[in-house]
Enzyme design. Structure first.
Site, short mmCIF file in Angstrom:
data_model
loop_
_atom_site.label_atom_id
_atom_site.label_comp_id
_atom_site.label_asym_id
_atom_site.label_seq_id
_atom_site.Cartn_x
_atom_site.Cartn_y
_atom_site.Cartn_z
N ARG A 223 -13.46 11.68 6.75
CA ARG A 223 -13.07 12.38 7.97
C ARG A 223 -14.33 12.91 8.65
O ARG A 223 -15.32 13.22 7.98
CB ARG A 223 -12.15 13.56 7.66
CG ARG A 223 -10.74 13.19 7.32
CD ARG A 223 -9.96 12.72 8.55
NE ARG A 223 -8.55 12.49 8.25
CZ ARG A 223 -8.01 11.29 8.04
NH1 ARG A 223 -8.76 10.20 8.08
NH2 ARG A 223 -6.72 11.17 7.81
N HIS A 271 -12.81 4.73 14.11
CA HIS A 271 -11.75 5.09 13.15
C HIS A 271 -10.81 3.90 12.87
O HIS A 271 -9.61 3.97 13.12
CB HIS A 271 -10.95 6.30 13.66
CG HIS A 271 -10.21 7.00 12.56
ND1 HIS A 271 -10.01 8.36 12.53
CD2 HIS A 271 -9.62 6.54 11.43
CE1 HIS A 271 -9.34 8.70 11.46
NE2 HIS A 271 -9.08 7.59 10.76
P1 NAP Z 1 -6.69 9.97 -2.79
O1 NAP Z 1 -6.08 8.81 -3.51
O2 NAP Z 1 -5.94 11.25 -2.76
O3 NAP Z 1 -8.14 10.20 -3.41
C1 NAP Z 1 -8.92 11.29 -3.07
C2 NAP Z 1 -10.12 11.34 -4.02
O4 NAP Z 1 -10.95 12.42 -3.61
C3 NAP Z 1 -9.70 11.61 -5.46
O5 NAP Z 1 -10.53 10.90 -6.35
C4 NAP Z 1 -9.93 13.11 -5.59
O6 NAP Z 1 -10.18 13.57 -6.92
C5 NAP Z 1 -11.18 13.26 -4.76
N1 NAP Z 1 -11.35 14.65 -4.35
C6 NAP Z 1 -10.54 15.45 -3.63
N2 NAP Z 1 -11.05 16.69 -3.51
C7 NAP Z 1 -12.21 16.67 -4.21
C8 NAP Z 1 -13.20 17.66 -4.49
N3 NAP Z 1 -13.08 18.91 -4.03
N4 NAP Z 1 -14.25 17.30 -5.25
C9 NAP Z 1 -14.38 16.04 -5.72
N5 NAP Z 1 -13.48 15.07 -5.49
C10 NAP Z 1 -12.41 15.38 -4.74
O7 NAP Z 1 -6.98 9.60 -1.27
P2 NAP Z 1 -7.23 8.15 -0.65
O8 NAP Z 1 -5.95 7.43 -0.41
O9 NAP Z 1 -8.27 7.46 -1.46
O10 NAP Z 1 -7.82 8.53 0.79
C11 NAP Z 1 -9.01 9.30 0.89
C12 NAP Z 1 -9.28 9.71 2.32
O11 NAP Z 1 -9.72 8.61 3.09
C13 NAP Z 1 -8.08 10.21 3.11
O12 NAP Z 1 -7.74 11.55 2.77
C14 NAP Z 1 -8.58 10.11 4.54
O13 NAP Z 1 -9.27 11.29 4.89
C15 NAP Z 1 -9.56 8.95 4.47
N6 NAP Z 1 -9.07 7.76 5.19
C16 NAP Z 1 -9.81 7.27 6.22
C17 NAP Z 1 -9.39 6.13 6.88
C18 NAP Z 1 -10.21 5.52 7.99
O14 NAP Z 1 -9.73 4.62 8.67
N7 NAP Z 1 -11.44 5.95 8.18
C19 NAP Z 1 -8.21 5.48 6.49
C20 NAP Z 1 -7.48 6.03 5.46
C21 NAP Z 1 -7.91 7.17 4.81
P3 NAP Z 1 -9.06 13.42 -8.06
O15 NAP Z 1 -9.06 11.94 -8.39
O16 NAP Z 1 -9.57 14.25 -9.16
O17 NAP Z 1 -7.76 13.89 -7.46
C1 GLV Z 2 -6.43 7.26 8.50
O1 GLV Z 2 -7.40 7.83 8.82
C2 GLV Z 2 -5.60 7.65 7.39
O2 GLV Z 2 -5.72 8.79 6.92
O3 GLV Z 2 -4.79 6.81 6.95
#
Ligand code: NAP
Ligand code: GLV
Length: 308
Positions: A223, A271
């Protein structure tokens, strides 16, 4: 069952068709044509205006069109019903592709060769083999793990950082403050795939950059709130950071006059790193609705206290 769809950036017609193919009895209403708010029991949304969901008296389930849910959690009136985030194959594949593309862009001098081609130049630039380019992933969840698997398959040494301990084949998994210091010191490319929470906001700052080896590259697809933009600009100016790939910004759309837009060491996308494609992602939504109807436990529930 009646579902409310709201998104300014997703294709409502495509989503309605994909959902009805899987759930023919589901009535989909698209904002602003809500009809009687009391009919709506379920909402599929991306960045709804604050208060929209609070105006639905019989809402029982919120489905996020995004993997990141901080825009929803920022609404103090968000109804206290199960909130399920987007976890879907199409999205994870997209993100793994984006991260791989950006890592290869910097490793293989893609932008330099594009500039050379425009100038009619033929000049070979030395590049380090994958085995010598260490990639550090902040976030080892659904998207971080997908990116890690893709990079490991290409021969990059990969380390990942999470809040709680994780294990992933071929990945050096680290967690906690000590884990972060270790990861930063050993990352030639740093990729942020964290959710935006009070703990992770501004994590890409001057101290983080200083802890990276000189010449490191920063890739942010988490983000915009993770990145302190002026700290990145200063680190690029000093040469400590060699380049950055940015997909997300504090202000979106990024204003055309923003210094990151025309920066020669920044590769910028609007994005699009991980897109919620209606085809593959509707399977996840339909499955969640079926489970909800059957009273079964729901996967990918957001922990509101944790913030993701
Ligand atoms: P997720 O499965 O919930 O994974 C989040 C990861 O971050 C987990 O490994 C979590 O640790 C770790 N984390 C959270 N807080 C932390 C902290 N304080 N210190 C260290 N590690 C921490 O989420 P995801 O599906 O992979 O998505 C991640 C993010 O990608 C989304 O929240 C969004 O912001 C971003 N995103 C961007 C796009 C884009 O187009 N640019 C698209 C989709 C998503 P644990 O494993 O211990 O829980
Ligand atoms: C996009 O940024 C998502 O959070 O899926």
């Amino acid at each position: 069952m009646t579902l409310l769809f709201h998104s300014a950036s997703d294709d409502a017609r495509a989503w309605t068709a994909e959902l009805n193919r899987r759930l023919p009895d589901l009535e989909v209403r698209v904002t602003p044509d809500i009809g009687d708010p009391a009919d709506i029991t379920c909402a599929l949304v991306w960045k709804p205006p604050p208060g929209l969901l609070a105006g639905l008296p019989n809402l029982r389930l919120i489905l996020s069109l995004g993997a990141g849910v901080e825009p929803l959690l920022e609404d103090p009136t968000l109804p206290d019903v199960p909130l399920v985030r987007m976890v879907a194959a199409g999205l994870a594949e997209d993100m793994a592709g984006y991260v791989t593309m950006e890592v290869l862009r910097w490793q293989r001098h893609a932008d330099a060769y594009a500039a050379q081609q425009r100038a009619g130049q033929w000049r070979q630039l030395p590049h380090r083999p994958a085995a010598e380019v260490r990639v550090g992933l902040l976030g080892l969840g659904e998207l971080g793990a997908a990116a890690a698997r893709a990079l490991v398959a290409l021969g990059f040494p990969v380390a990942g950082w999470s809040r709680t301990p994780r294990t992933l084949p071929g990945v050096t998994a680290l967690h906690g403050p000590d884990g972060l210091a270790t990861l930063l010191a050993g990352s030639d490319m740093l990729v942020c795939l964290l959710p935006l929470t009070p703990e992770t906001r501004d994590i890409l700052n001057r101290n983080t950059f200083a802890a990276l080896p000189r010449g490191a590259v920063v890739i942010n697809a988490g983000r915009g709130g993770h990145l302190v933009e002026e700290d990145l600009l200063a680190a690029l100016e000093s040469g400590h950071i060699a380049g950055a790939s940015l997909d997300v910004f504090r202000e979106e759309p990024l204003p055309a006059a923003h210094p990151l837009f025309g920066h020669p060491l920044v590769h910028l996308t609007p994005h699009v790193a991980g897109v919620t494609h209606p085809g593959p992602c509707a399977d996840h939504v339909a499955d969640t609705i079926r489970r909800h109807r059957a009273g079964d436990p729901l996967p990918n529930l957001v922990d509101r206290r944790r913030g993701y």
